[in-house]
Design a protein around this motif. Structure first.
Motif, mmCIF file in Angstrom:
data_model
loop_
_atom_site.group_PDB
_atom_site.id
_atom_site.type_symbol
_atom_site.label_atom_id
_atom_site.label_comp_id
_atom_site.label_asym_id
_atom_site.label_seq_id
_atom_site.Cartn_x
_atom_site.Cartn_y
_atom_site.Cartn_z
ATOM 1 N N UNK A 1 -0.417 8.976 -4.960
ATOM 2 C CA UNK A 1 0.788 8.956 -5.801
ATOM 3 C C UNK A 1 2.026 8.467 -5.053
ATOM 4 N N UNK A 2 1.801 7.791 -3.937
ATOM 5 C CA UNK A 2 2.923 7.249 -3.173
ATOM 6 C C UNK A 2 3.869 8.349 -2.720
ATOM 7 N N UNK A 3 5.157 7.999 -2.597
ATOM 8 C CA UNK A 3 6.132 8.970 -2.072
ATOM 9 C C UNK A 3 6.285 10.178 -2.980
ATOM 10 N N UNK A 4 6.000 9.998 -4.288
ATOM 11 C CA UNK A 4 6.105 11.106 -5.235
ATOM 12 C C UNK A 4 5.144 12.253 -4.865
ATOM 13 N N UNK A 5 4.071 11.911 -4.169
ATOM 14 C CA UNK A 5 3.097 12.920 -3.756
ATOM 15 C C UNK A 5 3.713 14.028 -2.913
ATOM 16 N N UNK B 1 0.841 -1.217 0.000
ATOM 17 C CA UNK B 1 0.000 0.000 0.000
ATOM 18 C C UNK B 1 0.870 1.258 0.000
ATOM 19 N N UNK B 2 1.896 1.263 0.848
ATOM 20 C CA UNK B 2 2.647 2.501 1.066
ATOM 21 C C UNK B 2 4.003 2.545 0.357
ATOM 22 N N UNK B 3 4.392 1.437 -0.291
ATOM 23 C CA UNK B 3 5.655 1.426 -1.026
ATOM 24 C C UNK B 3 6.832 1.051 -0.137
ATOM 25 N N UNK B 4 8.014 1.057 -0.750
ATOM 26 C CA UNK B 4 9.208 0.572 -0.043
ATOM 27 C C UNK B 4 10.180 1.695 0.310
ATOM 28 N N UNK B 5 9.800 2.917 0.011
ATOM 29 C CA UNK B 5 10.681 4.059 0.298
ATOM 30 C C UNK B 5 10.494 4.487 1.764
ATOM 31 N N UNK B 6 11.595 4.733 2.448
ATOM 32 C CA UNK B 6 11.508 5.114 3.870
ATOM 33 C C UNK B 6 11.244 6.619 4.009
ATOM 34 N N UNK B 7 10.837 6.993 5.219
ATOM 35 C CA UNK B 7 10.589 8.424 5.466
ATOM 36 C C UNK B 7 11.887 9.228 5.351
ATOM 37 N N UNK B 8 12.993 8.651 5.787
ATOM 38 C CA UNK B 8 14.287 9.344 5.649
ATOM 39 C C UNK B 8 14.610 9.625 4.186
ATOM 40 N N UNK B 9 14.325 8.633 3.329
ATOM 41 C CA UNK B 9 14.581 8.834 1.890
ATOM 42 C C UNK B 9 13.676 9.924 1.324
ATOM 43 N N UNK B 10 12.402 9.873 1.716
ATOM 44 C CA UNK B 10 11.451 10.894 1.248
ATOM 45 C C UNK B 10 11.946 12.278 1.659
ATOM 46 N N UNK B 11 12.334 12.403 2.925
ATOM 47 C CA UNK B 11 12.761 13.714 3.434
ATOM 48 C C UNK B 11 14.049 14.189 2.760
ATOM 49 N N UNK B 12 14.971 13.251 2.522
ATOM 50 C CA UNK B 12 16.225 13.710 1.901
ATOM 51 C C UNK B 12 16.001 14.086 0.432
ATOM 52 N N UNK B 13 15.094 13.396 -0.273
ATOM 53 C CA UNK B 13 14.746 13.804 -1.644
ATOM 54 C C UNK B 13 14.107 15.197 -1.650
ATOM 55 N N UNK C 1 -2.485 18.790 2.416
ATOM 56 C CA UNK C 1 -2.693 17.476 3.038
ATOM 57 C C UNK C 1 -2.244 16.421 2.032
ATOM 58 N N UNK C 2 -1.427 15.519 2.503
ATOM 59 C CA UNK C 2 -0.931 14.497 1.582
ATOM 60 C C UNK C 2 -1.110 13.101 2.145
ATOM 61 N N UNK C 3 -1.406 12.164 1.256
ATOM 62 C CA UNK C 3 -1.475 10.736 1.609
ATOM 63 C C UNK C 3 -0.783 9.948 0.517
ATOM 64 N N UNK C 4 -0.031 8.952 0.932
ATOM 65 C CA UNK C 4 0.610 8.089 -0.068
ATOM 66 C C UNK C 4 -0.432 7.295 -0.845
ATOM 67 N N UNK C 5 -1.404 6.757 -0.117
ATOM 68 C CA UNK C 5 -2.440 5.949 -0.762
ATOM 69 C C UNK C 5 -3.617 6.840 -1.151
ATOM 70 N N UNK C 6 -4.447 6.317 -2.040
ATOM 71 C CA UNK C 6 -5.681 7.027 -2.386
ATOM 72 C C UNK C 6 -6.738 6.640 -1.353
ATOM 73 N N UNK C 7 -6.925 7.516 -0.361
ATOM 74 C CA UNK C 7 -7.799 7.180 0.773
ATOM 75 C C UNK C 7 -9.244 6.943 0.327
#
Ligand code: DQA
Length: 151
Positions: free
Chosen positions: A132-136, A26-38, A103-109
């Motif tokens: 849109x997953x982490x890209x959101x 549902x939420x993908x394999x990217x970690x929050x640290x990776x999201x934040x550093x991107x 407001x953001x969600x990885x999944x389509x709520x």
């Protein structure tokens, strides 16, 4: 002449520290640290200084938003996790702020269980990105940067 960086805060709520491990289908394999550093890499060229906060505790998030009230914050991007669907306290805290809120969600709520269809924030947020997953998160950053530059 150097321009002052604009401050945007990224808030993540309960269980989002477990991204990468948590229900990856549902939420993908990217970690929050990776999201934040991107996000951090994207922010500087946009003239933005990002601040990151994650908590599993509703009150800690409310306290953090109160801190923003006294800072010159230009925008907030928030994934409230499950608090999205329950938290009047979070809604009330965000109402203190006058900056754009995404407001953001990885999944389509709206494609999931019916209890996830209701967001306590949707009608007070500037906009919502979901599905849109982490890209959101990057979409949200671009949207808020655009909004700030237009104003
Ligand atoms: C979420 C969706 C919520 O319903 C859920 O409780 C989460 C994550 C998302 O990013 O898709 O924790 O906000």
């Amino acid at each position: 002449m150097s321009q002052e960086l604009k401050k945007i805060k990224i808030i993540n709520g309960p269980n989002l520290n477990m991204l990468g491990k948590r229900e990856p289908e549902i939420y993908g394999s990217v970690t929050l640290d990776q999201i934040n550093s991107d996000l951090d890499k994207k922010a500087k060229p946009l003239g933005i200084d990002l601040g990151f906060f994650q908590s599993n505790h509703e009150g800690a998030i409310v306290d953090k938003i109160h801190e923003f009230f006294n800072e010159n914050i230009k925008g907030v991007i928030i994934n409230p996790g499950a608090l999205t669907h329950t938290s009047v306290a979070l809604r009330d805290a965000l109402l203190l702020l006058s900056c754009p809120i995404v407001e953001i969600h990885l999944s389509n709520i709206y494609k999931r269980e019916s209890f996830r269809h209701k967001s306590m924030l949707a009608d007070i947020a500037t906009g919502q990105v979901c599905g849109f997953g982490h890209y959101g998160y990057q979409m949200a950053l671009n949207a808020i940067a655009n909004r700030i530059n237009e104003s």
